[in-house]
Design an enzyme around this catalytic site. Structure first.
Site, PDB file in Angstrom:
ATOM      1  CD  GLU A   1      28.260  44.852 -52.843  1.00  9.09           C
ATOM      2  OE1 GLU A   1      28.939  45.530 -52.044  1.00  9.09           O
ATOM      3  OE2 GLU A   1      28.734  43.929 -53.519  1.00  9.09           O
TER       4      GLU A   1
ATOM      5  CG  ASN B   1      24.804  44.470 -59.113  1.00  4.17           C
ATOM      6  OD1 ASN B   1      24.390  43.443 -59.662  1.00  4.17           O
ATOM      7  ND2 ASN B   1      26.089  44.671 -58.840  1.00  4.17           N
TER       8      ASN B   1
ATOM      9  CG  HIS C   1      31.156  37.932 -56.313  1.00  2.66           C
ATOM     10  ND1 HIS C   1      32.115  37.995 -57.301  1.00  2.66           N
ATOM     11  CD2 HIS C   1      30.565  39.151 -56.285  1.00  2.66           C
ATOM     12  CE1 HIS C   1      32.105  39.207 -57.840  1.00  2.66           C
ATOM     13  NE2 HIS C   1      31.172  39.924 -57.250  1.00  2.66           N
TER      14      HIS C   1
ATOM     15  CD  GLU D   1      29.515  42.588 -59.087  1.00  2.00           C
ATOM     16  OE1 GLU D   1      30.315  42.196 -58.215  1.00  2.00           O
ATOM     17  OE2 GLU D   1      28.947  43.692 -59.035  1.00  2.00           O
TER      18      GLU D   1
ATOM     19  CG  ASP E   1      34.012  35.692 -58.837  1.00  2.03           C
ATOM     20  OD1 ASP E   1      33.206  35.464 -57.911  1.00  2.03           O
ATOM     21  OD2 ASP E   1      34.713  36.719 -58.889  1.00  2.03           O
TER      22      ASP E   1
END
Ligand code: XIL
Length: 766
Positions: A344, A387, A423, A453, A455
């Protein structure tokens, strides 16, 4: 063992040595190194010794977070203690932990240098028994043994006390610890668990939650079949819950630490590193043959206050970051497939410039390049990823991510891949087509891509139609990834809805993962399985890429055989013709090391075995499997002078022959004193070098020039031959005399020129 002929003259005060007739239990000869003390509160395990100090109160440090002993029959624990306050320090062994009051149910034995105290669970008052002998040595070895129905205490090998055992270890468990009275301190220089050499007792070192789980024919197997990583973020504090570890180990083939490898967790104080929790994840993954994604080295969040409040200069901050990366990535070197090096670094909102952070503000924008270079130095075998979040589809954020990684590639910064976090909410999920287009432009840069990651958060309580819509999002993302052979993983940010970060960070949302709060598979899990079932096979290198025979690390030596596990690596299986030299291509399949094809021994859709050229220079190299026109993503591999790896079969059993040339197994043990043979890869230089790809002749023998040591159950074996295996290729053979150790299944380990092999099961007879 004849050292202790007369008890009074016994040399057993030699730290770590067992009394006559007793031997260290396998894996338990050095419980300072193997005891997981970095997990214990109150113990300083930074050096080769343990230090336990007390302030104004008692420091009773019992390692309930680390491994414990499972004991049956006769056993002992011995510890070499030194302290200026000899009356105040104890080896503490706990059979049963308390519940409620500190003494309630507690079964504990404290072995001091002058007296023993024990508690049986019904009172806070200990039974105290003075020792009959004392020692004036500066370091004293205390030993507590359970022998038949009695507890027997030895001081420097001499019996000092014997009393009837009130069932202190009837639980079968022994937690290890120490107790230090106020204002005192203790140094422990040796710690071991022992058993009688003639049998009658056993000790096994056991870490709760780390044992291998039962593998069902679940989602994990479906993913493995197509050479794809299906991963989950994990929290090691949940490893004590068997339902959690069972779901994790049977449904996923990859893990990532949700938090345990981040900055504040791994360097909680300046220059003081802590790997206890992260190491539990590594141990779990290794016990269950799961790959490890390592997350992360550099991020603007999760930074400790000592750093952000430390008023460091740009130069200080850069060297703190460098030390952090070198220390952390070196610790996990050879164990993890890849690192998220920088996380990030682009802002969360418009205009998607550099994300303000401690690192940007102190070091400046080149911290990103520096981090990748340091990570590569620390672990040249690991793939290095950038990432980020919110740039999964097409748009301004993903353009910014693309530009950043394109810049890295252009500048020659060692970057191998991009993580797309994913996400998302139902409404905010990017389209499958946009994700596929974005993945394609990244892989066109030569980079690997992973969904890192994922979800899909739902408004809670989730309706059944939302669960179906969620399944469609997972399905689309997986399809987009599987459509590109350079997209190699889908990792969900957690195992179950019971432990997801979503409800805490997005109030009103939840139910974001594949398994519900009761660990039941949701529609999304079924969708994943059906996509994987119909996935067409693509060349993909699996398991972190090249894995040497028998080992799990991606470190090899020149001339050794290397296994590359993957998917669709070859059309059909083929083996090089026996007794001729190895070809550089088999059924049009090549193993290309850097730019040149290496000799190949065996090819199949799932496994290619090749020989690392003898001429290769130590350092980092890449391997790619070519088949016809297509190539797998390259795999990083690290070459060092020797990298011994014992060949194994079945459940980690050494490929070894007994003196009669029968295969060593749990039911066919090698007699003590007989000469056994084992095979490995990763030899060091030999006195008669064999050209790359040539079979090894019987004469002259090619003997290892670096020192070879063999240990069986920790006991050194006499080595009769160490060198290349005649009439084989790329393999090494070691003939050794089976030493006198505990009878039964134990461990074999080899060191060549100081490089340690894997440990493999080996059975010793009487
Ligand atoms: C989150 C964890 O899930 C939380 O437990 C923790 O409190 C904060 O970090 N992007 C990332 C992850 O890269 O590391 C974050 O993980 C979620 C967002």
């Amino acid at each position: 063992m004849a050292l202790c002929a007369a008890a009074s003259l016994c040399l057993c005060a030699v730290p770590g040595a067992a009394r006559d007739g007793w031997i260290p239990a396998p894996g338990a000869a050095d419980l300072i190194s193997n005891g997981g003390w970095s997990c214990a509160n109150g113990v300083d395990a930074a050096g080769a010794q343990l230090t336990i100090a007390a302030g104004s109160g008692y420091n009773t440090a019992v390692n309930t977070n680390g491994p414990l002993l499972h004991v049956t029959g006769d056993f002992s624990v011995s510890a070499t203690l030194s302290s200026a306050q000899k009356d105040n320090v104890f080896l503490t062994l706990v059979g049963t932990l308390n519940s409620g009051e500190w003494w309630n149910g507690l079964k504990r034995l404290d072995v001091g240098l002058n007296a023993v105290n024990y508690w049986t669970g019904s009172s806070s008052t200990a039974v105290m028994k003075p020792l009959a002998v004392s020692s004036t040595n500066s370091s004293v070895t205390v030993e507590a043994a359970r022998i038949g129905p009695q507890i027997v205490i030895f001081l420097d090998g001499a019996e000092a006390l014997r009393f009837d055992d009130p069932g202190l270890f009837a639980s079968g468990n022994v937690y290890l610890g120490f107790n230090v009275a106020p204002q005192s301190s203790l140094t422990v220089s040796a710690l071991a668990a022992n058993v009688p050499a003639s049998g009658g007792g056993s000790v096994m070192l056991y870490t709760p939650g780390i044992a291998a789980v039962t593998r069902s024919n679940g989602m994990r197997e479906t993913a493995s079949k197509v050479g794809f990583y299906l991963g989950a973020a994990v929290d090691p504090s949940l490893f004590n819950d068997p339902a959690y570890t069972q779901t994790l180990g049977s449904q996923f083939n990859m893990v990532v630490a949700e938090n345990a490898m981040k900055f504040a967790e791994t360097e909680p104080a300046f220059g003081k590193y802590s790997y206890c929790q992260a190491d539990r994840i590594v141990a779990f993954a290794q016990a269950n043959q799961m790959a490890i994604r390592a997350h992360n080295l550099v991020w603007q969040q999760d930074l400790p206050a000592w750093l952000t409040g430390g008023n460091y200069s740009a130069g200080d901050a850069a060297s703190i970051l460098q030390d952090h990366i070198m220390n952390v990535a070196t610790h996990f070197r050879g164990k993890v497939v890849l690192w998220d090096v920088v996380n990030e670094a682009i802002s969360y909102g418009q205009p998607y410039g550099p994300q303000p952070s401690y690192w940007l503000n102190t070091i400046g924008s080149n911290y990103v390049d520096m981090a990748f270079r340091w990570a590569h130095q620390a672990d040249p075998g690991a793939k290095l990823f950038y990432n980020d979040t919110g740039g999964e589809g097409l748009g301004a954020k993903s353009d910014a991510v693309f530009n950043l990684v394109q810049g890295l590639v252009t500048r020659g910064v060692p970057v191998n891949g991009v993580g797309l976090q994913m996400h998302v909410s139902l409404a905010g999920a990017p389209s499958a087509a946009d994700i596929a287009t974005n993945i394609k432009r990244l892989t066109d840069l030569g980079l690997e891509v992973q969904i890192t990651e994922m979800d899909v958060r739902l408004k809670t309580p989730a309706s059944s139609s939302d669960l179906i819509a969620q399944a469609k999002v997972y399905q689309d993302v997986l399809n987009a990834c599987l459509g590109n052979s350079m997209c190699t993983a889908l990792v969900t940010w957690g195992v179950t809805d019971a432990h997801s970060w979503i409800p805490g960070s997005y109030p009103g949302f939840g139910s974001a993962l594949l398994f519900d709060e009761n660990l039941q598979a949701k529609p999304a899990a079924s969708a994943i399985v059906s996509v994987l079932n119909s996935a067409s096979a693509m060349p993909r290198v699996f398991n972190g890429g090249a894995v040497i025979h028998g080992g799990v690390s991606r470190v090899v030596s020149p001339g050794s055989l290397v296994d590359v596990y993957g998917n669709a690596l070859a059309g059909t299986a083929a083996e090089a013709a026996a007794s001729s030299d190895l070809p550089r291509a088999l059924t049009a399949v090549q193993a290309v090391v850097d730019a040149a094809p290496a000799p190949v021994l065996y090819v199949s859709p799932g496994l290619v075995i090749f020989q690392m050229p003898n001429e290769i220079a130590p350092g980092a190299h890449t391997v790619s499997i070519f088949q016809g026109g297509s190539a797998s993503p390259p795999v990083n591999i690290y070459v060092q002078p020797a990298a011994p790896s014992i060949l194994t079969y079945g459940a980690n059993r050494a490929v070894a022959l007994n003196g009669d040339y029968s295969v060593n197994s749990a039911s066919n043990c090698a007699a003590q004193g007989s000469t056994a043979v084992t095979y490995l890869t990763g030899s060091g230089p030999v006195d008669h070098a064999i050209p790359t790809g040539k079979w090894i002749p019987l004469s002259p023998l090619s003997q290892e020039t670096l020192a070879t040591t063999v240990t069986v159950n920790g006991v050194n074996a006499n080595v009769r031959f160490s060198g290349l295996a005649p009439s084989l290729i790329g393999l090494m053979q070691i003939n050794f005399d089976v030493p006198a150790t505990m009878a039964g299944d134990g461990t074999l380990q080899i060191s060549i020129g100081g490089a340690l092999s894997n440990t493999a099961a080996f059975c010793v007879g009487n």
